[in-house]
Design an enzyme around this catalytic site. Structure first.
Site, PDB file in Angstrom:
ATOM      1  N   ASP A 335     -54.301 -96.188  32.088  1.00  0.00           N
ATOM      2  CA  ASP A 335     -54.174 -94.741  32.219  1.00  0.00           C
ATOM      3  C   ASP A 335     -52.848 -94.295  31.585  1.00  0.00           C
ATOM      4  OD1 ASP A 335     -54.667 -92.112  32.885  1.00  0.00           O
ATOM      5  OD2 ASP A 335     -55.239 -92.524  34.950  1.00  0.00           O
ATOM      6  N   GLU A 531     -54.926 -83.660  39.383  1.00  0.00           N
ATOM      7  CA  GLU A 531     -54.084 -84.831  39.677  1.00  0.00           C
ATOM      8  C   GLU A 531     -53.086 -84.542  40.796  1.00  0.00           C
ATOM      9  OE1 GLU A 531     -53.059 -87.434  36.443  1.00  0.00           O
ATOM     10  OE2 GLU A 531     -54.267 -86.281  35.050  1.00  0.00           O
TER      11      GLU A 531
HETATM   12  C1  BGC Z   1     -52.388 -84.704  30.089  1.00  0.00           C
HETATM   13  C2  BGC Z   1     -53.331 -85.284  31.064  1.00  0.00           C
HETATM   14  C3  BGC Z   1     -52.621 -86.368  31.772  1.00  0.00           C
HETATM   15  C4  BGC Z   1     -51.330 -85.865  32.399  1.00  0.00           C
HETATM   16  C5  BGC Z   1     -50.570 -86.966  33.047  1.00  0.00           C
HETATM   17  C6  BGC Z   1     -51.205 -84.179  30.810  1.00  0.00           C
HETATM   18  O1  BGC Z   1     -50.386 -83.548  29.896  1.00  0.00           O
HETATM   19  O2  BGC Z   1     -52.980 -83.708  29.371  1.00  0.00           O
HETATM   20  O3  BGC Z   1     -54.458 -85.763  30.424  1.00  0.00           O
HETATM   21  O4  BGC Z   1     -53.461 -86.846  32.742  1.00  0.00           O
HETATM   22  O5  BGC Z   1     -50.536 -85.212  31.454  1.00  0.00           O
HETATM   23  O6  BGC Z   1     -49.292 -86.584  33.488  1.00  0.00           O
HETATM   24  C1  BGC Z   2     -55.765 -89.298  34.213  1.00  0.00           C
HETATM   25  C2  BGC Z   2     -57.050 -89.854  33.661  1.00  0.00           C
HETATM   26  C3  BGC Z   2     -57.340 -89.253  32.312  1.00  0.00           C
HETATM   27  C4  BGC Z   2     -56.165 -89.479  31.404  1.00  0.00           C
HETATM   28  C5  BGC Z   2     -56.347 -88.889  30.036  1.00  0.00           C
HETATM   29  C6  BGC Z   2     -54.653 -89.402  33.210  1.00  0.00           C
HETATM   30  O1  BGC Z   2     -53.501 -88.767  33.686  1.00  0.00           O
HETATM   31  O2  BGC Z   2     -55.413 -89.997  35.384  1.00  0.00           O
HETATM   32  O3  BGC Z   2     -58.094 -89.593  34.553  1.00  0.00           O
HETATM   33  O4  BGC Z   2     -58.488 -89.815  31.796  1.00  0.00           O
HETATM   34  O5  BGC Z   2     -55.013 -88.900  31.976  1.00  0.00           O
HETATM   35  O6  BGC Z   2     -56.288 -87.524  30.056  1.00  0.00           O
END
Ligand code: BGC
Ligand code: BGC
Length: 844
Positions: A335, A531
């Site tokens: 991830d 998240e």
């Molecule tokens: C991304 C997400 C990612 C997240 C993690 C965002 O800027 O677009 O995909 O899960 O940062 O911190």
């Molecule tokens: C998230 C994932 C996601 C990835 C890409 C991460 O922060 O936990 O679920 O697929 O970002 O966007």
């Protein structure tokens, strides 16, 4: 405390405390599996205990394997290492591929083509073509990219796409065939824009609904994941067949997040599952065997950990179990910079993750140094050649199957597939099936033919709120109905259906009316989050506006129907008591018409569709938020797992207890804005000469006359800060407000109001900082601060008390005011101890 910041702080503090972080001693040389296993017996899995599954033979048929073998024989070490690194499109350009032979790109949330996250579908097609052409123009082995995106409720990053209900709503439907069809539609919309791969299905089994990602899980009981994982995988990918890539219109899937992302302590995102191996197997393994059996081409490792060991470095799970009894032949992707959280690793370097079983590192913004360090590790044998070859083989095999080597792209560019009538109808069907009827006293539903219907609640005509997080933007914030030209709001659907039944509908967000309606529908709920920004301390539904509206309407003798939008069950007993009917509608997406299909009867007064949804998450009896899952000892929900009324089978629920079980005012007195979120009961307020506007949560907003505006910005994490722009058009204030709390003890104990700040444009006039009515002048302090640098300011509460704050009744723990132009970013606003680093600026 539940905070990414505190986690970072703890990690940073470990060396200071003189404790060697685990595994650091062998991180330099790369640990052997045995070293990792012996490090933590309670986080080492025993393959013999796990059930068996197997990727279909068609994934690794002889022709595919021979092709991969031949290709690998022509690849340089650089090209092999490149396969293991994935970059985000916000930080890599097609031109970079000439220098860096990377194997994969992703578009993370809020990452759009050429920096435009609201770019139209055609731009997404152009982007994938540009990257593909650049990869093909490389000298050498010319391995095509695999391009991944989070299509987790439809192709949710692309404006105009069909947005399906989030998984929590689909779980309520208990309809595996529906899930397969949604997988097919999603895959088609992704494929036409040129991406190859989605980061889904999410197979999390959320056990503590305070987790901000609860809505991404189908159910608290893995029986639902077990029945959905196969159909969703088959919907996305189609059936694997030997010697052939996926059929046109299909894309690779990624079962995530392996493992127990939904089992973390107190529902903390990226947290720790503290439990036994047997619980991992019985609960959290859930849908994985079915997804593997159905041929899922990749698995994403979870950010989270098990008894203190992060999964991305857990060899026993990623290799011994996943490639052992679970028989997985695809590849494992990590991830978003998760490798940087492993002991001895940084975002720039982490051989440990590869050695533990990660085949591809998601390195959104750190791919350059990570590529260099991984190459070095491969050269020096820290990553053994056999391990690198295995990772590359798995990636290439999945690429062959995903069809990235095909000369043609049969469906790419066919944008008529995006939100096609068939896909929209399917999403609407899914909305109908996901609704759960919690209460229907006096058969107020279905709404009778010819009724005069008042539709209230600010969410009624807000498609963005109905779609939730992971919609156009990562957090799903800042969207308006104009961003969903293909969609229909819940109000839009009700209006249409009521008219068709011969009645009239009126939209009135605050519930005011001139002609008394026959019935009122109030649509309200949680505003979007994703998240860790969605983690909460209790399950209390804090906003009081909807309850006031419901009570007013009821007092006027109008029957009330609540449509509640949320990413988790919440304690809403006061709202339920104030409603004659209460519908849990989850996060339905762009086809709001599905709500009216069930709520509004036909012209003859008969229901057009009955309710079919039943709870896949237990609904709580109080707000405390302790884990509530059916089957647990002493299980005592308000509405049990599996509950759901129908028109055919109704029942009275009577009056529910309004004891919340938590003291909201005292439950959180010391955190105001942490991890990019206003922490309940606190919310943000913007005031100028025109009055005030209460966005409450994180979103782009401004005061009535534009004197001050706010928007999310990045600090310690993505969008973890807030930027306040004072226009200088007159007196304006930005402040945090909530139920009054008593901070006497805190002020006697010399605690300080602490926040991080960054001056983005120096103050043109005087700036005040206050708690309640106690105001100090911070103009000089802010003027002296260097521009565009984050610093921390800690002002003693006693200082603010002496300046006039009624410290026993603080309803505004933070306020900035100025009349002149000034731009400042802030984050992590909370009380903090005095470590000889607090100040007491002069009083004005
Ligand atoms: C991304 C997400 C990612 C997240 C993690 C965002 O800027 O677009 O995909 O899960 O940062 O911190
Ligand atoms: C998230 C994932 C996601 C990835 C890409 C991460 O922060 O936990 O679920 O697929 O970002 O966007």
């Amino acid at each position: 405390m539940k905070s990414a910041v505190s986690r970072l702080a703890i990690a940073a503090a470990i060396p200071l405390l003189g404790l060697a972080p685990l595994n650091v001693a062998f991180a330099q040389n790369g640990p052997t599996p045995a070293q990792i296993s012996s490090a933590r017996p309670d986080s080492t899995a025993h393959p013999a205990l796990w059930p068996h599954a197997a990727s279909p033979a068609a994934m690794s048929d002889a022709r595919t394997e021979a092709f991969v073998t031949e290709l690998m024989s022509r690849m340089t070490l650089e090209e092999k290492v490149g396969q293991t690194i994935q970059a985000d499109i916000s930080t890599i350009t097609p031109e970079d591929l000439a220098t860096y032979p990377l194997g994969s790109i992703l578009a993370g949330g809020s990452s759009g083509p050429w920096g435009d996250d609201k770019a139209p579908a055609q731009k997404w097609v152009d982007l994938s073509r540009a990257f593909r052409a650049a990869a093909a123009a490389r000298p050498g082995a010319k391995v095509p990219l695999i391009y991944g995106i989070d299509a987790v409720h439809g192709h949710n990053n692309v404006p105009g796409a069909t947005i399906f209900p989030h998984n929590i709503g689909l779980g309520a439907a208990r309809d595996p065939d529906l899930i397969r069809r949604i997988g097919e539609a999603t895959a088609m919309e992704v494929a036409v824009t040129g991406a190859d791969w989605t980061f889904g299905p999410t197979l999390a089994v959320p056990r503590d609904d305070r987790w901000g990602r609860s809505y991404e899980g189908y159910a608290e009981d893995p029986e639902v994941q077990r029945s959905y994982a196969g159909p969703m995988t088959l919907g996305l990918q189609g059936e694997l067949s030997a010697d052939h890539p996926l059929a046109p219109g299909h894309i690779a899937g990624s079962a995530k997040h392996f493992l127990a992302d939904g089992g973390t302590f107190e529902g903390e995102d990226q947290g720790d599952f503290k439990g036994t191996e047997q619980e991992l197997i019985d609960i959290h393994l859930g849908g994985y065997p079915a997804a593997i059996d159905a041929g899922v081409l990749s698995v994403m490792a979870s950010f989270s950990g098990w008894n203190g060991v992060k999964h991305s470095g857990n060899h026993s799970l990623l290799t011994d179990v996943l490639r052992g009894p679970l028989g997985f032949e695809g590849f494992v992707v990590s991830d978003w910079n998760a490798h940087g959280q492993l002991p001895g690793c940084t975002n720039d370097s982490c051989p440990l993750a590869i050695n533990a079983g990660i085949d591809m590192l998601m390195a959104p913004d750190t791919w350059k140094p990570l590529y260099a360090s991984t190459l070095e590790a491969a050269r020096t044998g820290v990553i053994p050649a056999a391990r690198l070859d295995e990772a590359v083989r798995r990636i290439l095999r999945a690429k062959v199957k995903a069809g990235v080597f095909r000369p043609d792209r049969p469906v790419e560019g066919d944008l008529s597939q995006i939100a096609s009538p068939a896909h929209r109808a399917l999403a609407r069907e899914a909305v109908r099936e996901s609704l759960v009827l919690l209460k229907n006293e006096g058969s107020v539903l279905p709404i009778r033919a010819g009724a005069r219907v008042l539709v209230a609640g600010s969410a009624a005509d807000d498609i963005g709120q109905a779609a939730g997080g992971w919609t156009l933007a990562w957090q799903g914030t800042g969207n308006t109905n104009a961003d969903f030209p293909q969609g229909q709001s819940i109000w839009g659907g009700i209006d249409e259906a009521v008219k068709a039944s011969g009645g009239t509908a009126t939209l009135s967000a605050d519930g005011a009316f001139t002609d008394k309606p026959d019935v009122a529908i109030v649509v309200f709920g949680e505003t979007p989050y994703a998240e860790f920004q969605g983690d909460v301390d209790t399950l209390d539904f804090i906003p009081t506006g909807p309850l006031e509206t419901l009570r007013k309407l009821k007092a006027a003798g109008i029957p009330t129907v609540s449509v509640f939008l949320s990413g988790r069950p919440m304690w809403t007993n006061p709202e339920i008591n104030a409603s004659d009917a209460f519908v849990a509608a989850w996060l339905p997406g762009t086809e709001g018409g599905g709500v009216a299909d069930v709520l509004i009867g036909d012209a003859a007064g008969k229901p057009r569709h009955d309710f079919r949804g039943t709870l896949s998450f237990s609904w709580p009896k109080n707000a405390a938020g302790a884990p509530l899952n059916h089957g647990q000892p002493g299980y005592d929900p308000q509405f049990a797992y599996g509950y759901g009324l129908t028109y055919a089978h109704g029942a009275s629920v009577g009056t529910l207890s309004e004891e919340s079980g938590v003291e909201t005012a005292t439950s959180n007195i010391d955190h105001y804005f942490v991890d990019g979120r206003y922490v309940a009961p606190w919310g943000v307020m913007l005031r100028d000469a025109g009055g005030q506007n209460k966005p409450g949560t994180v979103k782009n907003a401004s005061s009535p006359r534009g004197g001050v505006s706010v928007r999310p910005i990045d600090d310690l994490a993505q969008e973890s800060g807030q930027q306040f722009v004072f226009s200088g058009s007159g007196p304006a204030q930005a402040f945090i407000e909530g139920t009054p709390v008593d901070l006497t003890r805190q002020s006697n104990g010399e605690l300080a109001l602490s926040f991080r700040y960054r001056i983005d444009a120096a103050p043109q006039g005087s700036v005040g900082l206050s708690v309640g009515q106690g105001r100090v002048d911070v103009t000089e302090l802010f003027r002296a601060a260097p521009l565009r640098q984050w610093r921390t300011l800690k002002v003693r509460l006693s200082c603010l008390r002496d300046a006039g704050a009624d410290i026993a009744h603080v309803d505004v723990p933070f306020r900035l005011d100025t009349d002149a132009a000034f731009t400042v970013s802030v984050s992590e606003i909370e009380l903090a101890p005095n470590a000889n680093d607090t100040v007491c600026p002069t009083r004005p």
